[in-house]
Design a protein around this motif. Structure first.
Motif, PDB file in Angstrom:
ATOM      1  N   SER A  43       9.037   7.315  12.531  1.00 44.87           N
ATOM      2  CA  SER A  43       7.828   6.982  14.037  1.00 44.87           C
ATOM      3  C   SER A  43       7.004   5.940  13.410  1.00 44.87           C
ATOM      4  N   TYR A  44       6.427   6.240  12.629  1.00 45.32           N
ATOM      5  CA  TYR A  44       5.375   5.092  12.071  1.00 45.32           C
ATOM      6  C   TYR A  44       6.817   3.232  11.963  1.00 45.32           C
ATOM      7  N   GLY A  45       7.341   3.289  11.485  1.00 49.45           N
ATOM      8  CA  GLY A  45       7.519   2.451  10.629  1.00 49.45           C
ATOM      9  C   GLY A  45       8.187   1.628   9.573  1.00 49.45           C
ATOM     10  N   VAL A  46       7.526   2.719   8.414  1.00 47.13           N
ATOM     11  CA  VAL A  46       7.074   2.172   7.055  1.00 47.13           C
ATOM     12  C   VAL A  46       8.411   3.121   6.140  1.00 47.13           C
ATOM     13  N   ARG A  47       8.716   2.260   5.589  1.00 47.78           N
ATOM     14  CA  ARG A  47       9.678   2.768   4.271  1.00 47.78           C
ATOM     15  C   ARG A  47       9.126   3.887   3.160  1.00 47.78           C
ATOM     16  N   THR A  48      10.390   4.352   2.446  1.00 47.56           N
ATOM     17  CA  THR A  48       9.881   5.676   2.075  1.00 47.56           C
ATOM     18  C   THR A  48      10.235   5.941   0.711  1.00 47.56           C
ATOM     19  N   ARG A  49       9.949   6.245  -0.672  1.00 48.01           N
ATOM     20  CA  ARG A  49      10.686   6.785  -1.557  1.00 48.01           C
ATOM     21  C   ARG A  49      10.116   8.085  -1.710  1.00 48.01           C
TER      22      ARG A  49
ATOM     23  N   LEU B 293       0.688  -1.268  -0.340  1.00 47.67           N
ATOM     24  CA  LEU B 293       0.047  -0.139   0.048  1.00 47.67           C
ATOM     25  C   LEU B 293       1.308   1.148   0.078  1.00 47.67           C
ATOM     26  N   THR B 294       1.221   2.006  -0.807  1.00 49.94           N
ATOM     27  CA  THR B 294       1.445   3.167  -1.077  1.00 49.94           C
ATOM     28  C   THR B 294       0.575   4.356  -0.886  1.00 49.94           C
TER      29      THR B 294
ATOM     30  N   ALA C 284      -4.213   0.996   8.776  1.00 56.13           N
ATOM     31  CA  ALA C 284      -3.807   0.226   8.100  1.00 56.13           C
ATOM     32  C   ALA C 284      -2.906  -0.668   8.741  1.00 56.13           C
ATOM     33  N   LEU C 285      -1.985   0.134   9.654  1.00 55.85           N
ATOM     34  CA  LEU C 285      -1.090  -0.368  10.901  1.00 55.85           C
ATOM     35  C   LEU C 285      -1.443  -1.026  11.466  1.00 55.85           C
ATOM     36  N   GLU C 286      -2.248  -0.701  12.232  1.00 54.60           N
ATOM     37  CA  GLU C 286      -3.077  -1.693  13.066  1.00 54.60           C
ATOM     38  C   GLU C 286      -3.188  -3.215  13.157  1.00 54.60           C
ATOM     39  N   VAL C 287      -3.302  -3.241  11.484  1.00 50.89           N
ATOM     40  CA  VAL C 287      -4.116  -4.818  11.154  1.00 50.89           C
ATOM     41  C   VAL C 287      -2.429  -5.013  10.417  1.00 50.89           C
ATOM     42  N   ASP C 288      -1.260  -4.863   9.836  1.00 46.45           N
ATOM     43  CA  ASP C 288      -0.513  -4.831  10.212  1.00 46.45           C
ATOM     44  C   ASP C 288      -0.394  -4.872   8.375  1.00 46.45           C
ATOM     45  N   LEU C 289      -0.627  -3.610   7.513  1.00 40.23           N
ATOM     46  CA  LEU C 289      -0.871  -3.607   6.645  1.00 40.23           C
ATOM     47  C   LEU C 289       0.790  -3.451   5.612  1.00 40.23           C
ATOM     48  N   PRO C 290       0.872  -4.112   4.232  1.00 35.42           N
ATOM     49  CA  PRO C 290       1.947  -3.511   4.595  1.00 35.42           C
ATOM     50  C   PRO C 290       2.440  -1.977   3.847  1.00 35.42           C
ATOM     51  N   VAL C 291       2.737  -1.059   4.790  1.00 37.48           N
ATOM     52  CA  VAL C 291       1.945   0.235   4.298  1.00 37.48           C
ATOM     53  C   VAL C 291       3.992   0.832   3.597  1.00 37.48           C
ATOM     54  N   GLU C 292       3.856   1.632   3.004  1.00 36.04           N
ATOM     55  CA  GLU C 292       4.782   3.014   2.151  1.00 36.04           C
ATOM     56  C   GLU C 292       4.471   3.921   1.771  1.00 36.04           C
TER      57      GLU C 292
END
Length: 374
Positions: free
Chosen positions: A242-248, A180-181, A212-220
């Motif tokens: 702080s959210y622990g997500v990857r970035t582009r 999920l981008t 989305a993060l609460e249900v462990d969806l793959p967020v970027e």
């Protein structure tokens, strides 16, 4: 519902788990064996169970291959990837958007269904669902569900504003995307709402991310840097951390896909000149784009020559390779440039800049002194 996808992909054979971008590669004879096992309703072969358990923790021992595995057929074409623009409408009004006017136009369900089947039959395994804002489309759940059921690995490009919606959240949880981008437009409510020109956009984004993060969806995050928010670049990256997500990062604003230049004024003053050398791409040969009306093009940018999928069907895609080869030839001012081999802008995008009347320096890193024209 299938637990794994087994599919040809550009000369290889992959075993994939929906919701995870990692996969396993198997030889051709093993693909044939799995295809036959699924057709016969035999058990999942023992040689696959061990690697699958190690990779994803799935126990497929003694399971019916026809139920556990979705084994895709060999396609007549090798279009392994596609983007599908389900709409051009959006609930926000970002001034940098390359779509320009965000008209709410799309196909009836029967036509969307046919397009998705055509993409599957063309070999598309990795599908990017985009818009506009795809999650506001009334048929997004149906489009997403069918793409999943046809054995596609799905990425959704979204502003995140509707991810907290129970229907959409349930859909994505039960049929997981591999990515999920989410576009990130600022680090404070004031800057976020100002850029999107929608009061409450920041709160909707934060609510969607957290759901989305609460249900462990793959967020970027796609960090969008414009003139309006470049003062918050560091804060945006800190928020992502702080959210622990990857970035582009997306920091080079382009003209609209039809060549108007109103978006160019949003270019960040400190960014936009860091493109690497353009060495070609797979557009039109192994990837394609489909717009909301079922028109196929080599990519999102080069839409001058489109194929009407609903009338020309699968055979129409055979034209895309030639269209791509012609589109990538140097044209206009670039045709006489001795430094064009070092350029970071592809020809279709350069054409959009020219149509927009953009200064040469906005898309050519050699401007103004080093560029020669005929």
């Amino acid at each position: 519902m299938h637990r794994l996808i087994v599919s040809p992909f550009l000369g290889d054979y992959l075993v994939l788990c929906p919701g995870d971008s990692k996969g396993l590669k198997v030889p051709g004879h093993r693909y044939i064996e799995l295809h036959q096992a699924a057709a016969d309703g035999a058990r999942v072969p023992a040689w696959l169970c061990g690697p699958v358990h190690r990779q994803w923790g799935l126990d497929l021992q003694d399971q019916n291959a026809g139920t556990a595995l979705l084994v895709r057929d060999e396609p007549p074409y090798e279009y392994g990837r596609a983007s599908y623009e389900v709409n051009m409408a959006c609930n926000w009004e970002c001034p940098h958007c390359y779509l320009g006017l965000k008209e709410d136009a799309g196909m009836a369900w029967a036509d969307r269904e046919r397009v998705l089947h055509l993409l599957r039959d063309a070999g598309v395994l990795w599908l990017q669902i985009t818009g506009g804002e795809p999650t506001i489309d009334r048929q997004f759940p149906a489009v997403y569900s069918l793409a999943y059921e046809l054995g596609m690995m799905i990425e959704v490009l979204t502003n995140g504003s509707r991810l907290h919606n129970p229907l959409i959240l349930s859909l994505l949880t039960e049929r997981r995307p591999y990515r999920l981008t989410l576009s990130l437009y600022g680090a404070t409510e004031a800057s976020y709402d100002r850029l999107t020109q929608r009061r409450g956009a920041w709160k909707s984004f934060r609510r969607g991310v957290e759901a989305a993060l609460e249900v462990d969806l793959p967020v970027e995050f796609s960090v969008i840097v414009t003139r309006d928010n470049e003062h918050e670049i560091d804060a945006m990256y800190a928020l992502a951390k702080s959210y622990g997500v990857r970035t582009r990062e997306y920091d080079h604003m382009t003209p609209t896909y039809f060549g108007s230049g109103e978006t160019l004024s949003t270019q960040a003053l400190t960014r936009g000149s860091r493109r690497g050398v353009f060495t070609g791409c797979d557009a039109g040969h192994t990837s394609l784009h489909v717009d909301p009306l079922g028109m196929a093009s080599i990519c999102k940018v080069a839409r001058d020559k489109q194929i009407p999928l609903l009338t020309e069907g699968l055979a129409g895609l055979s034209q895309l390779g030639g269209i791509a080869d012609r589109a990538l030839l140097r044209q206009g001012g670039c045709s006489g440039c001795r430094l064009s081999e070092q350029c970071g802008t592809c020809m279709p995008l350069a054409q959009r800049y020219r149509q927009a009347g953009a200064p040469l320096g906005s898309y050519c890193q050699h401007a103004p002194k080093e560029v020669t024209t005929p």
